[in-house]
Write an enzyme that holds these catalytic residues in place. Sequence first.
Site, PDB file in Angstrom:
ATOM      1  N   ASP A  46      -8.830  -4.529  -6.571  1.00 13.67           N
ATOM      2  CA  ASP A  46      -8.340  -3.490  -5.657  1.00 13.67           C
ATOM      3  C   ASP A  46      -8.528  -2.094  -6.243  1.00 13.67           C
ATOM      4  OD1 ASP A  46      -7.043  -2.011  -3.741  1.00 13.67           O
ATOM      5  OD2 ASP A  46      -5.030  -2.649  -4.322  1.00 13.67           O
ATOM      6  N   HIS A  80      -6.284  -5.953  -2.172  1.00 17.09           N
ATOM      7  CA  HIS A  80      -5.182  -5.084  -1.791  1.00 17.09           C
ATOM      8  C   HIS A  80      -4.151  -5.872  -0.988  1.00 17.09           C
ATOM      9  CE1 HIS A  80      -3.666  -0.999  -1.334  1.00 17.09           C
ATOM     10  NE2 HIS A  80      -3.568  -1.143  -0.029  1.00 17.09           N
ATOM     11  N   SER A 105       0.836  -1.186   0.000  1.00 16.98           N
ATOM     12  CA  SER A 105       0.000   0.000   0.000  1.00 16.98           C
ATOM     13  C   SER A 105       0.881   1.250   0.000  1.00 16.98           C
ATOM     14  CB  SER A 105      -0.959  -0.050   1.190  1.00 16.98           C
ATOM     15  OG  SER A 105      -2.032   0.813   1.006  1.00 16.98           O
TER      16      SER A 105
END
Length: 488
Positions: free
Chosen positions: A409, A435, A177
């Site tokens: 995602d 994700h 991320s």
Amino acid sequence: MATMRLSNPIFVFVSLFFVVGFTHGFVMTPRNLVDRLSESSYYLTTKELWFDQTLDHYSPYDHRQFKQRYYEFLDYFRVPDGPIFLKICGESSCGGISNDYLSVLAKKFGAAVVSLEHRYYGKSSPFKSHTTENLKYLSSKQALFDLAVFRQWYQESLNLKKNKPGADNSWFVFGTSYSGALSAWFRLKFPHLTCGSLASSGVVLAVYNYTEFDKQVGESAGPECKPVLQEITELVDRSLESNGKELRKQFGATELEIDGDFLYFLADAAVVAFQYGNPDVLCNPLVEAKKAGENLVAAYAKYVKDYYVGTFGVSVETYNQKHLKNTTVSEYGSDRLWWFQVCTEVAYFQVAPTNDSIRSSKVDTKYHLDLCKNLFGEGIYPEVDVTNTYYGGTKIAGSKIIFTNGSQDPWRHASKQTSSPDMPSYVINCHNCGHGTDMRGCPQSPLRIEGDAQNCSSPDAVNKMRQKMIEHIDLWLSECKGTGRSYM
């Protein structure tokens, strides 16, 4: 990277972050989930270690330092020349080294694992108050320098223990991320300090109005669930005007007095199901409620309270601007910090596209800019162009970076889209993945031990992606063996 509002986006690794991603756009790891994880085998280690870090890497005159927390796990380390895996913690408190897929990789490669907490987050705050003035050293640029200085210091301390001055183990960097972006950026800016990096769902593109996020939510929801979510949004918008107080009460969110805060909360609640690989929890009951002619708003309120707040553990106050203005420093007070980075560097403003949106159009650009001004004062503005010029956005020119993206995602549109074999850097796409699925497995709440892929809807796709990752890591480590670094 909430569902990264990055809708607040851990390897971050952005630390189940650990961030499960960003609050408001990245969903951070909820506090009660952290408690549950810390009492189990979800961490390889939780033993805190400390390092004296420079406050301002860009000033030749300011020599202030602060204590930065880190962790090390040496059980799999092949002494003395095994590789060192640097797991980046991101936009939340870093309570240890999580037992996700990185532990499998460490075991395979005989690697030591070290993890540095991001400046300002968790217990690594340089100040006793998070006023706007005190936050001026909170940036990805300073964080990257933190990693570089720590990397050098740790290598030297290891050499002292081994009595091998000048030795250099092979380093590889991991992140998911926002931490995935840091992983890629670290390789870009400090190629001499690492053999390569993994940017899992790495959000390297700063985006002012991120309409692709909402479009992806609709695409991931599919033709049956998407129109139900849109109908709920329409019903909520109408009800908010006619009976807002009762509507907030229905969702257990009476404290969210600003309409935009409340609507952001509702949007993130839906996103988290797709972002973290558990869409059936959301879509099945809503589609059934629609078929049965039941009250859709009530059905959605049940999901929000039972799953998003209950099981997933998100706090409603995370969306309350009164809470976000609080400058008190606490170990788990990450919300204000992440918003500062959003409002100065990356934006990731999740606004509804002009047509066919899932989220309410009332959460627009003005809402975000007003929030930034309300929290941090005049003159705070996300310098998206500066960020993308500095790092390259999706045209990032770093070598030996693995970018992994999941097709479900919403953050994948802020990651690198195509491979650059001449550099080289590689994009590995995973069909039906969310994700950070490559590192965390499915679903991601609670975290699967060692990133178990069995519960993923496409376990073969996850395992195939992981095999490609291993091939690149193995190759790049072998190419810089004995030097600890790789310039190309």
